[in-house]
Write a protein that holds these residues in place. Structure first.
Motif, PDB file in Angstrom:
ATOM      1  N   LEU A  38      -7.187  65.697  71.680  1.00 32.23           N
ATOM      2  CA  LEU A  38      -8.643  65.471  72.026  1.00 32.23           C
ATOM      3  C   LEU A  38      -9.557  65.761  70.804  1.00 32.23           C
ATOM      4  O   LEU A  38      -9.415  66.835  70.245  1.00 32.23           O
ATOM      5  CB  LEU A  38      -9.171  66.467  73.167  1.00 32.23           C
ATOM      6  N   SER A  68     -10.092  71.115  80.980  1.00 27.37           N
ATOM      7  CA  SER A  68      -9.427  71.336  79.583  1.00 27.37           C
ATOM      8  C   SER A  68      -8.658  72.503  79.761  1.00 27.37           C
ATOM      9  O   SER A  68      -9.315  73.642  80.378  1.00 27.37           O
ATOM     10  CB  SER A  68     -10.382  71.612  78.436  1.00 27.37           C
ATOM     11  N   MET A  70      -7.069  73.511  76.866  1.00 27.82           N
ATOM     12  CA  MET A  70      -7.176  73.795  75.385  1.00 27.82           C
ATOM     13  C   MET A  70      -7.476  75.330  75.171  1.00 27.82           C
ATOM     14  O   MET A  70      -8.453  75.600  75.675  1.00 27.82           O
ATOM     15  CB  MET A  70      -8.046  72.936  74.542  1.00 27.82           C
ATOM     16  N   MET A  75     -10.308  74.314  70.193  1.00 29.78           N
ATOM     17  CA  MET A  75     -11.287  73.465  70.548  1.00 29.78           C
ATOM     18  C   MET A  75     -12.548  72.919  69.722  1.00 29.78           C
ATOM     19  O   MET A  75     -13.033  71.809  69.645  1.00 29.78           O
ATOM     20  CB  MET A  75     -12.253  74.208  71.906  1.00 29.78           C
TER      21      MET A  75
END
Length: 129
Positions: A38, A68, A70, A75
């Motif tokens: 992403l 998300s 993550m 990030m």
């Protein structure tokens, strides 16, 4: 299918801990995307646009919602367009503990196993045990 195990010992899968995520991938088939990174999230009206770097090149997916998993240290500024201030929040130094970013508490799993004969076979008055 469970591996046979002795009472009091933890169970597992015959093919290890990857059994569950692999079963999810098998069930969802092409809905599961591997090796997608992403890189950007944007919002226009009620629609989100998530842009990924994939083995086949850049791809944008539209969605009503985004969840998300993550870790915040990965990030970066990906969420900044839809969550202003997130890049600073995810990397801000926490001077109290001398670390950067969001604190993830340590996790430990402890398993104790005793033979059943170790315990007295009694009924407690509180109906516990």
């Amino acid at each position: 299918e469970w591996v046979e195990f002795e009472y009091g010992n933890p169970g597992s899968f015959k093919r290890g801990l990857s059994t569950l995520p692999n079963a999810i991938k098998d069930e969802l088939q092409d809905k599961v995307k591997l090796e997608w990174k992403l890189t950007k999230v944007e919002k226009k009206g009620d629609v989100y646009f998530a842009t990924y770097d994939t083995p086949a090149g850049q791809t944008t997916v539209t969605a009503k919602t985004i969840v998300s998993t993550m870790p915040t240290h990965a990030m970066g500024d990906v969420m900044e367009p839809v969550l202003p201030g997130s890049a600073d929040l995810f990397t801000r130094e926490r001077k109290i503990i001398n670390r950067n970013g969001v604190y993830y508490p340590p996790v430990a799993a402890v398993t104790l196993a005793y033979p059943k004969s170790t315990f007295k076979d009694i009924e407690l008055s509180n109906e516990f045990g």
